[in-house]
Design an enzyme around this catalytic site. Structure first.
Site, PDB file in Angstrom:
ATOM      1  N   HIS B 208       0.814  -1.210   0.000  1.00  0.00           N
ATOM      2  CA  HIS B 208       0.000   0.000   0.000  1.00  0.00           C
ATOM      3  C   HIS B 208       0.851   1.266   0.000  1.00  0.00           C
ATOM      4  O   HIS B 208       0.331   2.366  -0.133  1.00  0.00           O
ATOM      5  CB  HIS B 208      -1.001  -0.050   1.159  1.00  0.00           C
ATOM      6  N   SER B 212       0.159  -1.356  -6.426  1.00  0.00           N
ATOM      7  CA  SER B 212       0.317  -2.528  -7.291  1.00  0.00           C
ATOM      8  C   SER B 212       1.081  -2.186  -8.562  1.00  0.00           C
ATOM      9  O   SER B 212       0.939  -1.093  -9.099  1.00  0.00           O
ATOM     10  CB  SER B 212      -1.061  -3.054  -7.701  1.00  0.00           C
ATOM     11  N   LYS B 235     -13.788  -8.465  -8.272  1.00  0.00           N
ATOM     12  CA  LYS B 235     -12.971  -9.258  -9.187  1.00  0.00           C
ATOM     13  C   LYS B 235     -12.255 -10.381  -8.416  1.00  0.00           C
ATOM     14  O   LYS B 235     -12.159 -11.519  -8.902  1.00  0.00           O
ATOM     15  CB  LYS B 235     -11.956  -8.352  -9.881  1.00  0.00           C
ATOM     16  N   ASP B 236     -11.772 -10.055  -7.213  1.00  0.00           N
ATOM     17  CA  ASP B 236     -11.123 -11.078  -6.391  1.00  0.00           C
ATOM     18  C   ASP B 236     -12.114 -12.164  -5.979  1.00  0.00           C
ATOM     19  O   ASP B 236     -11.770 -13.342  -5.930  1.00  0.00           O
ATOM     20  CB  ASP B 236     -10.499 -10.442  -5.141  1.00  0.00           C
ATOM     21  N   GLU B 279       6.808 -33.978  -1.240  1.00  0.00           N
ATOM     22  CA  GLU B 279       5.593 -33.517  -1.909  1.00  0.00           C
ATOM     23  C   GLU B 279       5.964 -32.803  -3.198  1.00  0.00           C
ATOM     24  O   GLU B 279       7.086 -32.326  -3.348  1.00  0.00           O
ATOM     25  CB  GLU B 279       4.838 -32.563  -0.987  1.00  0.00           C
TER      26      GLU B 279
END
Lengths: 213, 418
Positions: B208, B212, B235-236, B279
C-alpha cells in the site's frame, strides 16, 4: 504464463498417474452394500485368521448396512464395538511367517496402484518351474496362496477366484475410505453451489465494472 | 445512529480513514489482469489452512504411539473430520500452487523491480516460512513418508560446519526422528502460520506504500487508477469462485491423488521405503539437492536455488518496462526457466537412474546459469531494444502516463523509463 499453469497441473497429475502401473490389472471397485458384504464374508473366511482391520469395528459393518446376523457370526462372543482383529498373536506370526501380517484397514490406499495392486497381487500367485509358489506382483511375499489361484487350472474355477478377489478388494476399498460415497455426494452439491455462485459473481463483476467509462 | 458509532470510534481509532485509504480510495491500476488475483487467493488459502488446522488440532495427538491412530480417528469417527483433513492436506498443495503462480507473475511482469524490492523480499521470507510450515506439517501424520522425509531433511543439517552432528541432534531433540521431533514440529507447525500472518501484514503495508504493479510495467497516472473497492473486491471474489471450484474437485473427488501411498503405512524406523519422495512442491529443489554429488554442495545448491530469487532486482539490469511483455529475450528466458523447473520436478520424482542423474545435473546447471547470465543478457537486450526503438504503443503509453515518478537515487535498477 498459461504454460506454467499447465505444467504445474501436469506436475500434480504425473504424481497421480505414477500410481497406475501398466502391469497391474484394472478393476472396477464395487461400492454396493451387497458386494462389500460378500467381500467381508470372503475376507472373514480367508484373511481374517491372520490379518486385522484395527480401524474397523463390527459395529461399523452393521452401520454400513450389512446383515446383523452375519456380523454376529463373525464376532462370536466379542462385543459389537470390538475392532476386527485377528486371533493370530504377533509371536506366533513371527514364528510361522517371519513377520507380523500387515493390518488391512488402509491396504488399498497404502500401495502404489491402490485397489488394482491388491487385486493383481491376490490373483498373482503361480507355480514356478521349480515347483515353488511365487507371486508376480510381490515375489518376496510371505503370505501363502490363500485363494488357491496358483493351483487352479480350470477357467471356471479361476473366474470364481477372481470374482472373490474382486469382492475382497471392494470390501477393503470401503474399509480404507468409508466416507467416500458421502464425500462424492456432498462434492456434487458443493461444486454445483459454487458454479451458481461463481456465475452470479461474474455477472455482478461485469455490472460493477460497466460503471467505468 | 450508525454515524454516531462510527464517529465515536473514529475519535479513538482511525477506522474511516483506514477504510478510505486502503479500500474505497485505494488506487489500483485498472488494467490488472487475472494474474493479479493470486495474492488475494494466497491470503485466502492461508486463512483456510489456519481455520481447518485449528479444528484438526482439537482431535490430533502429537505422540508417536497415537498420532497415526488419531489421524484415522479424524478420518473415520470425527464428524466431517475427513473433510477437515482433506481440506487441510489439499490446501497445502493449493497454497504452493497459488504462491508459485504469484511468484511467476512477479517474475514475468518484472514486478520485483524498483520500487517493489521490499515486497519481493518479504514475499521471499514468507515463502521460506511456508516451506518450513509445510515440511513440519508433513511429519504430523507419522506415516512412512513423514518419518523418512523428516529424517532425510533434518540430516541435511549435518552439512553445518564444525558442529553439524550436534545441530542435527538439537533439531530433532533426539539422535533420530522421534517423539521429541514430533512434538516440537507440531508446536512450530502451529506457531509459524501466525508469524506468516504477521509477515503478510508487512507485505501488505509495503504494497500500500508502493501500490500494485501492472501489466504495462509503467506507473499509471491517476486517470487510469480505480478504487480497490468495489472493482477489485468483486474481481477477487469472482476469481475466488473459480479457485474454489478447482480446489473442491480435488478435496471431494481426488484427495488421495496428492498423497503418497506410503504415508498410509505407520512410520517404521527399521524399514526404509524403497523410494523417498517429497511432496510435489519441493520436487525441483529436491532434484537440485540430489544433482550435486557432495552433501555440503547439495545443501548449499538447494538453499541457493530458493534464495537466488531475492537477487532478481539486482540481476535484472534492464529498464525496459513491462517485464517479459516488451522484452523478447527475457520472455524466452522465463519460459525456458519454467520448462527447466518441470524437468527438475520430474527428476526429483523419479528414482535416480543414470539417465535422470545426467538430466538433473544439466537442469541444475541451467537453473543457475539463467541467474548468472541474466545481468549480461538483460543489459544487452536493453541496448538492442533501444537501438530498435520501443514499439509505438509502448511509447504512446509512456507519453500518456507521464506523471511524477518515485524518485530513486539509482535509476539504473528502476523499472521506470526516463
Amino acid at each position: 504464463m498459461k504454460k506454467l499453469i499447465v505444467i504445474l497441473m501436469l506436475c500434480c497429475s504425473s504424481i497421480a498417474a505414477g500410481a497406475a502401473e501398466s502391469k497391474l490389472e484394472n478393476i472396477q471397485v464395487e461400492t454396493s452394500v451387497q458386494a462389500v458384504e460378500r467381500g467381508a464374508d470372503a475376507l472373514m473366511n480367508t484373511c481374517h485368521s491372520c490379518h486385522s482391520l484395527k480401524y474397523i469395528t463390527y459395529h461399523d459393518l452393521v452401520k454400513f448396512g450389512m446383515d446383523k446376523k452375519k456380523v454376529d457370526d463373525w464376532r462370536g462372543d466379542q462385543p459389537l464395538d470390538t475392532a476386527v482383529t485377528s486371533q493370530l498373536s504377533d509371536e506366533t506370526a513371527i514364528q510361522s511367517y517371519g513377520k507380523v501380517p500387515p493390518d488391512l484397514s488402509l491396504m488399498t490406499k497404502a500401495r502404489e496402484g491402490g485397489a488394482n495392486y491388491v487385486y493383481t497381487y491376490l490373483i498373482g500367485y503361480y507355480i514356478t518351474p521349480e515347483g515353488m509358489t511365487s507371486n508376480h506382483v510381490f515375489p518376496e511375499t510371505k503370505m501363502p496362496d490363500m485363494m488357491g489361484i496358483s493351483g487352479a487350472t480350470d477357467p471356471a474355477q479361476r473366474a470364481e477366484i477372481q470374482t472373490k478377489a474382486r469382492d475382497i478388494v471392494s470390501f477393503l476399498a470401503w474399509a480404507a475410505d468409508p466416507h467416500e460415497e458421502e464425500r462424492h455426494k456432498l462434492g456434487y452439491y458443493v461444486i454445483g453451489y459454487l458454479l451458481v455462485l461463481t456465475t452470479l459473481l461474474f455477472f455482478v463483476k461485469n455490472q460493477i465494472w460497466s460503471r467505468l467509462k | 445512529m450508525n454515524n454516531r458509532i462510527i464517529k465515536w470510534i473514529d475519535q479513538r481509532f482511525p477506522l474511516s480513514s483506514f477504510v478510505k485509504h486502503d479500500l474505497t480510495e485505494y488506487p489500483t491500476p485498472r488494467n490488472l489482469s487475472y494474474w493479479w488475483n493470486f495474492g488475494f487467493l494466497a491470503g485466502f488459502v492461508l486463512m483456510l489452512q489456519v481455520a481447518t488446522g485449528i479444528f484438526l488440532a482439537m482431535h490430533y495427538k502429537a505422540d508417536v504411539t497415537l498420532s497415526f491412530d488419531s489421524i484415522q480417528h479424524i478420518m473415520r469417527d470425527v464428524n466431517y473430520g475427513w473433510l477437515l483433513r482433506f481440506m487441510h492436506a489439499t490446501g497445502a498443495s493449493a497454497f504452493f500452487l497459488v504462491i508459485y503462480i504469484h511468484m511467476a507473475r512477479t517474475l514475468y511482469y518484472g514486478s520485483y523491480r524498483a520500487p517493489r524490492e521490499l515486497m519481493w523480499w518479504t514475499g521471499q521470507g514468507l515463502l521460506l516460512m511456508l516451506m518450513a510450515t509445510a515440511f513440519m506439517g508433513y511429519l504430523l501424520p507419522w506415516g512412512q513418508m513423514s518419518f523418512w522425509g523428516a529424517t532425510v531433511i533434518t540430516n541435511l543439517f549435518r552439512a553445518t560446519p564444525f558442529f553439524g552432528e550436534q545441530v542435527v541432534i538439537w533439531l530433532r531433540g533426539d539422535y533420530g526422528v522421534g517423539d521429541a521431533t514430533l512434538t516440537r514440529f507440531f508446536s512450530l507447525h502451529y506457531l509459524l502460520p501466525f508469524l506468516i500472518i504477521g509477515g503478510v501484514l508487512v507485505h501488505l503495508v509495503a504494497l500500500h506504500t508502493v501500490k500494485s504493479s501492472n501489466p504495462s510495467g509503467i506507473d499509471l497516472a491517476a486517470k487510469d487508477n480505480i478504487p480497490f473497492h468495489p472493482y477489485f473486491t468483486i474481481k477477487d471474489l469472482y476469481g475466488l469462485g473459480i479457485f474454489l471450484i478447482v480446489y473442491c474437485i480435488f478435496v471431494f473427488f481426488l484427495p488421495n491423488s496428492l498423497m503418497e501411498p506410503a504415508n498410509n503405512i505407520p512410520a517404521n524406523p527399521m524399514q526404509t521405503p524403497t523410494h523417498i519422495v517429497p511432496e510435489w512442491y519441493f520436487l525441483p529443489f529436491y532434484a537440485i539437492l540430489r544433482s550435486v554429488p557432495n552433501l555440503v554442495g547439495g545443501v548449499v545448491a538447494m538453499g541457493l536455488s530458493v534464495m537466488v530469487f531475492s537477487f532478481m532486482p539486482y540481476l535484472d539490469r534492464s529498464r525496459i518496462p513491462g517485464g517479459a511483455r516488451y522484452r523478447p529475450w527475457y520472455r524466452a528466458m522465463f519460459y525456458l526457466f519454467a520448462v527447466d523447473m518441470v524437468v527438475l520436478g520430474y527428476v526429483g520424482y523419479t528414482p535416480p537412474s543414470d539417465q535422470s542423474i545426467v538430466m538433473g545435473k544439466i537442469a541444475t546447471f541451467f537453473y543457475f546459469a539463467m541467474f548468472v547470465l541474466l545481468p549480461f543478457i538483460s543489459r544487452k537486450e536493453e541496448q538492442w531494444l533501444i537501438r530498435r526503438g520501443l514499439p509505438s504503443d509502448v511509447k504512446a503509453l509512456v507519453a500518456s502516463e507521464a506523471k511524477e515518478k518515485i524518485k530513486l537515487p539509482d535509476q539504473r535498477r528502476s523499472g521506470d523509463i526516463k
